[in-house]
Design an enzyme around this catalytic site. Structure first.
Site, PDB file in Angstrom:
ATOM      1  N   ASN A 186       0.824  -1.206   0.000  1.00  0.00           N
ATOM      2  CA  ASN A 186       0.000   0.000   0.000  1.00  0.00           C
ATOM      3  C   ASN A 186       0.862   1.262   0.000  1.00  0.00           C
ATOM      4  O   ASN A 186       1.022   1.910  -1.027  1.00  0.00           O
ATOM      5  CB  ASN A 186      -0.937  -0.036   1.212  1.00  0.00           C
ATOM      6  CG  ASN A 186      -1.967   1.083   1.183  1.00  0.00           C
ATOM      7  OD1 ASN A 186      -1.843   2.031   0.425  1.00  0.00           O
ATOM      8  ND2 ASN A 186      -2.990   0.966   1.995  1.00  0.00           N
ATOM      9  N   ASP A 187       1.462   1.564   1.121  1.00  0.00           N
ATOM     10  CA  ASP A 187       2.211   2.821   1.216  1.00  0.00           C
ATOM     11  C   ASP A 187       3.360   2.899   0.214  1.00  0.00           C
ATOM     12  O   ASP A 187       3.691   3.980  -0.269  1.00  0.00           O
ATOM     13  CB  ASP A 187       2.752   3.004   2.638  1.00  0.00           C
ATOM     14  CG  ASP A 187       1.624   3.171   3.654  1.00  0.00           C
ATOM     15  OD1 ASP A 187       0.561   3.691   3.261  1.00  0.00           O
ATOM     16  OD2 ASP A 187       1.797   2.761   4.812  1.00  0.00           O
ATOM     17  N   VAL A 188       3.966   1.754  -0.123  1.00  0.00           N
ATOM     18  CA  VAL A 188       5.120   1.781  -1.028  1.00  0.00           C
ATOM     19  C   VAL A 188       4.729   2.039  -2.485  1.00  0.00           C
ATOM     20  O   VAL A 188       5.590   2.183  -3.339  1.00  0.00           O
ATOM     21  CB  VAL A 188       5.962   0.482  -0.938  1.00  0.00           C
ATOM     22  CG1 VAL A 188       6.535   0.310   0.447  1.00  0.00           C
ATOM     23  CG2 VAL A 188       5.167  -0.724  -1.367  1.00  0.00           C
TER      24      VAL A 188
END
Lengths: 462, 102
Positions: free
Chosen positions: A388-390
């Site tokens: 997700n964040d990456v």
């Protein structure tokens, strides 16, 4: 100390340095590990047998039993544990090392004539106890957090101030014992308990994704504790081995922080405060589009370039074998498949590589971030599994985002993006991901393992 | 001030070793591919088990009638061995998986 033992320690020290050095290159890593292990064995055997002390047989028997028990338990755990549980295992073993240092300190406090001892001896003993206790309890909390048995992330106001006052109080008490040469068991145990409590306070507020950084830091602290004990015995192999681990651990910790674009201070003291803004923002991002396993399978079947982005969700669902099956199927159908590995994908830097290697994914199919990013333009389909964040473009284009500036995988440049996720829940950073609202993105909801199994089944039928 | 000078002159050798070791540790870790971070951390963790040497020394020096020291030393050796054997074994297992497929 006999000269033979000194030479043994010298050889062991050299094997540690050579071993660590070789661990840094993929081709030599395995031999590096074995060399260091051999050196450690040599140091242990030398310590037990090469000396001129009169030691009763009972003691030898006890040492033998202790080594046997430790080897069997340690060996069994190491062989049995699943690869996804690796990070917490490292943490657990690390905690044992810390506990060992603290126990040595306690015994030596009892043995030493504290009233007459020099300040450097007393402070060495006390630091071994305090640092050992901190790494022990801290590592156990980290272990518990990673395996899910410790869930709470307590955040009381001024938490950091309380924490810092606490450690200052411990150091002050220690200094009081050192300066006054006070031979008090009560103060000793007070310091021990203080160290244990501080270890818990220190790790408890740190969030899940930052755990690897904390483990690395605690690992480095154990090295320092070992080095301090080495000073106590004027033992070179402990001193150099401990300092090596200490300094290497700090560098590794900083490298991990860098990969997440965070500072060590922000990991320890916490800087992600954006969790409150999750609600409401999604209204402005438009709507999401969800897709099915069969549609996704068709899309990948007719693609010529597919890039797989594995993330934390893949590790949690233990889907590393299924994803390899999927990748093999696609390759057989003539699709060019690659894995894009973000430096902090999984639970630890490099963890994803270990997981995928476990399921026999070829080493050269794993492409690191800087090499894969230019290739997203040519990708027909990107399959994001549990990351997700990456892959959040906010890191590039939203200066107000807490992850702004973090290096990410540029998946949005691909022609089509399929995101497999269990729900729309935000990732660790607690922020929305506009990628999911991109018109090129289709969401494939479900557990990674179940969804990938469906995909494989669909592909087999084509 | 005098105490500080005395401390430095008494421990000069140790101070040299510590400083040089710090630089060695930093230099050999400096340019490690991210792929190897986890095995490296695990290997370094196994090395920190060198504390076991101290635990063995505690036992060798303890008086057979000093049960507290014996018990604590015994536990310290067990924990240290766990750290060493478990650490190296896990690292070895991780690295086994990096073998390239033929």
């Amino acid at each position: 100390m006999s000269i033979i033992l000194s030479i043994i320690y010298l050889i062991a020290t050299v094997t540690f340095i050579v071993g660590l050095k070789k661990l840094g290159h993929p081709d030599t890593a395995k031999s590096g590990n074995l060399i260091a292990a051999g050196g450690m064995g040599l140091a242990i055997v030398g310590t037990i047998f090469v000396h001129d002390l009169e030691v009763p047989t009972l003691i030898y028997v006890l040492i033998g039993v202790a080594i046997l028990v430790g080897s069997i338990i340690g060996g069994l755990i190491a062989v049995k544990v699943e690869m996804t549980k690796m990070p917490e295992l490292v943490s657990l073993f690390n905690g044992f090392g810390g506990a060992s240092a603290a126990l040595i300190g306690i015994v030596e406090f009892g043995n030493a004539d504290i009233k007459a001892a020099s300040a450097s001896i007393v402070s060495t003993i006390l630091s071994a106890i305090i640092i050992g206790a901190i790494t022990f309890s801290g590592s156990l909390i980290a272990w518990g957090k990673l395996n899910g048995s410790v869930k709470s992330v307590i955040k009381i106001p001024q938490y950091n101030i309380v924490n810092n006052l606490f450690i200052i109080a411990i150091v002050a008490l220690g200094a009081y014992v050192v300066v006054g040469n006070i031979d008090s068991q009560i103060l000793l145990y007070l310091l021990l308990v203080g160290g244990l409590v501080y270890g818990i306070l220190f790790v408890l507020p740190i969030g899940g994704a930052d755990m690897p950084v904390v483990i690395s830091l605690l690992n480095s602290l154990t090295g320092i504790a070992a080095a301090i004990t080495g000073v106590l015995y004027n033992n070179m192999v402990m001193l150099v081995g401990g300092i090596l681990v200490g300094s290497a651990g700090i560098i590794l910790t900083v490298a991990m922080c860098k990969a997440m674009n965070r500072t060590l201070a922000s990991v320890i003291f916490g800087s992600f405060t954006a969790s409150g803004s999750v609600e409401g923002v999604n209204k402005t991002l438009g709507s999401i589009k969800s897709t099915t396993a069969s549609d996704s399978a068709i899309m990948m079947n007719y693609a010529s370039n597919v890039i797989i982005v594995p993330g934390y969700g893949l590790a949690v669902a233990q889907a590393q074998h299924v994803i390899h099956e999927l990748e093999e199927l696609l390759t057989d159908k003539g699709v060019n498949v690659k894995y894009a590995i973000h430096p902090v994908a999984g639970r630890m830097p490099g963890h994803m590589n270990v997981l995928l290697a476990e399921s026999n994914v070829e080493y050269n199919m794993l492409v690191e971030m800087d090499d894969i990013n230019p290739q997203f333009n040519n990708a027909d389909v990107v399959l994001v599994v549990g990351a997700n964040d990456v892959v959040n473009p906010a890191a590039h284009n939203d200066p107000s985002s807490p992850i702004y500036g973090m290096p990410i995988l540029d998946v949005e440049n691909a022609k089509h993006i399929i995101v497999n996720k269990r729900s729309m829940k935000a990732g660790y950073a607690g922020i929305e991901n506009e990628l999911f609202y991109n018109s090129k993105t289709a969401m494939l909801f479900g557990d990674a393992k179940a969804t990938l199994t469906d995909l494989v089944a669909e592909l087999k039928n084509m | 001030m005098n105490e500080l000078i005395e401390f430095i002159s008494n421990n000069l050798q140790i101070i040299y070793i510590v400083i040089l070791s710090i630089f060695v540790g930093v230099e050999i870790i400096k340019s490690i591919p991210a792929v190897l971070h986890t095995p490296l951390m695990s290997g370094a963790n196994a090395l920190s088990g060198v504390v076991i040497v101290g635990a063995i020394l505690v036992m060798l020096h303890s008086n057979p009638t000093d049960y507290v020291a014996l018990v604590l030393g015994f536990i310290a050796v067990v924990l240290g061995v766990l750290n060493v054997v478990g650490g190296f074994a896990v690292t070895n297992r991780m690295l086994d998986m990096f073998k390239k497929k033929k």
